[in-house]
Design an enzyme around this catalytic site. Structure first.
Site, PDB file in Angstrom:
ATOM      1  N   TYR A 240       9.776  12.200  57.735  1.00 12.98           N
ATOM      2  CA  TYR A 240       9.181  11.705  56.549  1.00 12.98           C
ATOM      3  C   TYR A 240      10.235  10.569  56.029  1.00 12.98           C
ATOM      4  CZ  TYR A 240       7.207  16.019  56.317  1.00 12.98           C
ATOM      5  OH  TYR A 240       6.669  17.216  56.189  1.00 12.98           O
TER       6      TYR A 240
ATOM      7  N   LYS B 128      12.807  20.011  58.907  1.00 16.00           N
ATOM      8  CA  LYS B 128      12.645  19.819  60.269  1.00 16.00           C
ATOM      9  C   LYS B 128      12.513  18.705  61.534  1.00 16.00           C
ATOM     10  CE  LYS B 128       8.247  20.894  57.695  1.00 16.00           C
ATOM     11  NZ  LYS B 128       8.908  20.081  56.368  1.00 16.00           N
TER      12      LYS B 128
ATOM     13  N   HIS C 234       8.966  20.658  63.836  1.00 18.57           N
ATOM     14  CA  HIS C 234       8.420  20.072  63.573  1.00 18.57           C
ATOM     15  C   HIS C 234       6.492  19.983  64.213  1.00 18.57           C
ATOM     16  CE1 HIS C 234       7.634  17.081  60.270  1.00 18.57           C
ATOM     17  NE2 HIS C 234       6.373  17.284  59.853  1.00 18.57           N
TER      18      HIS C 234
END
Length: 316
Positions: free
Chosen positions: A59, A87, A120
């Site tokens: 992210y 993750k 992930h």
């Protein structure tokens, strides 16, 4: 399908993982969070009462999340009452990369340990791979070797729990053949995928639902069934969807950058969705666009995954 409460799976506002650790039923999701991520995290914890924050290295906001966590702890929230998830991204799905990648995440989050660390996506990507990847950019994934390193993180006290995201039944069964520590699972409720959900229940694997309000492709809050039930219960559509996920037996991590929505999303305790309405929500037609992974992994011309069915081991 009976509600989770009827089956005795929910303990107040949290779930108990197979490890014995507790996971708050509602957490703050941070996918596609903006420049106000640190503020949102701090607000969620100190003002709205959240105790679970879900993020990921991919992210690109772990430092911002870390600032929010630090501010919340400086405001008096004890670390031991927080549950923080991150993750491991696809390019780092190599055994030797697991420990240094986790340590970098801990540095960015300004933490000594994670409560949950997830794989992930179950695809190893070449460094610098296109999204979606082209032929030759999806590499062999040593699932067993990576999982052993994840288990070592638990043994070393750097992570309390480990798990996977977006796994199929085929991949989950493969993992379970060699896993000494069973995984937790994170999946999308907009594609209910009862097959993997039922498999997790049989194995005693807890599931977390991400993006519970839907996606840019389909905003579940605007579904007529959801809106009708929300009006009946005098709740927001978002609250109904979050509560449905909890009653189904999953924890849930809604995302919002708006303070009022962050506070609203956790107001899902002390009331229930009636069984008739719960069943109606379960009957909403799946929209696989919200979780086919097409945007990330399906390359219809160059492969290696030319369709969602290939990507999902034909489970869908």
């Amino acid at each position: 399908m009976a509600s989770a409460k009827a089956m005795g799976q929910v303990e107040q506002d949290h779930f108990v993982l197979k490890s014995g650790h507790t996971m708050p039923a509602v957490g703050l999701g941070t996918w596609r969070a903006g420049s106000d991520t640190a503020h949102s995290v701090q607000t969620a914890i100190t003002e709205a009462g959240y105790r679970h924050v879900d993020t990921a290295a991919q992210y690109g906001i772990e430092k911002d999340v870390g600032q929010g966590l630090k501010a919340a702890m400086e405001a008096g929230i004890n670390r031991k009452y927080l549950f923080v998830t991150s993750k491991l991204w696809c390019t780092n799905l190599v055994p030797e990369r697991v420990p240094p990648t986790l340590k970098n995440t801990l540095k960015d989050l300004q933490l000594d340990y994670l409560d949950l660390y997830l794989i992930h996506w179950p695809f190893r990507l070449k460094d610098g791979a296109h999204m979606p990847p082209e032929a030759g950019e999806v590499l062999e994934f040593d699932m067993e070797g990576v999982w052993r390193e994840m288990e070592n993180l638990v043994k070393d006290g750097l992570v309390k729990n480990i798990g996977v995201c977006n796994y199929t039944v085929t991949k989950l069964n493969r993992l379970m053949q060699s896993a000494n520590i069973p995984p937790a699972m994170e999946m999308h409720p907009g594609w209910k995928n009862d097959k993997i959900f039922e498999a997790c229940k049989k194995l005693g694997i807890h599931v977390t639902a991400y993006s519970p309000l839907g996606s840019s492709e389909k905003n579940l809050a605007h579904d007529p069934v959801v809106e009708k039930i929300a009006n009946k219960l005098n709740k927001s559509p978002g609250q109904v969807l979050i509560k449905w996920a909890i009653q189904r037996g999953t924890s849930v991590i809604p995302k919002s950058s708006k303070d009022e929505r962050i506070k609203e999303n956790i107001q899902v305790f002390g009331w229930e969705i009636p069984e008739e309405d719960f069943k109606a929500l379960c009957s909403i037609k799946d929209d696989k666009r919200v979780l086919t992974g097409e945007e990330l992994f399906v390359n219809k011309t160059h492969g290696p995954y030319k369709s969602a069915s290939e990507l999902w081991d034909h489970d869908n």
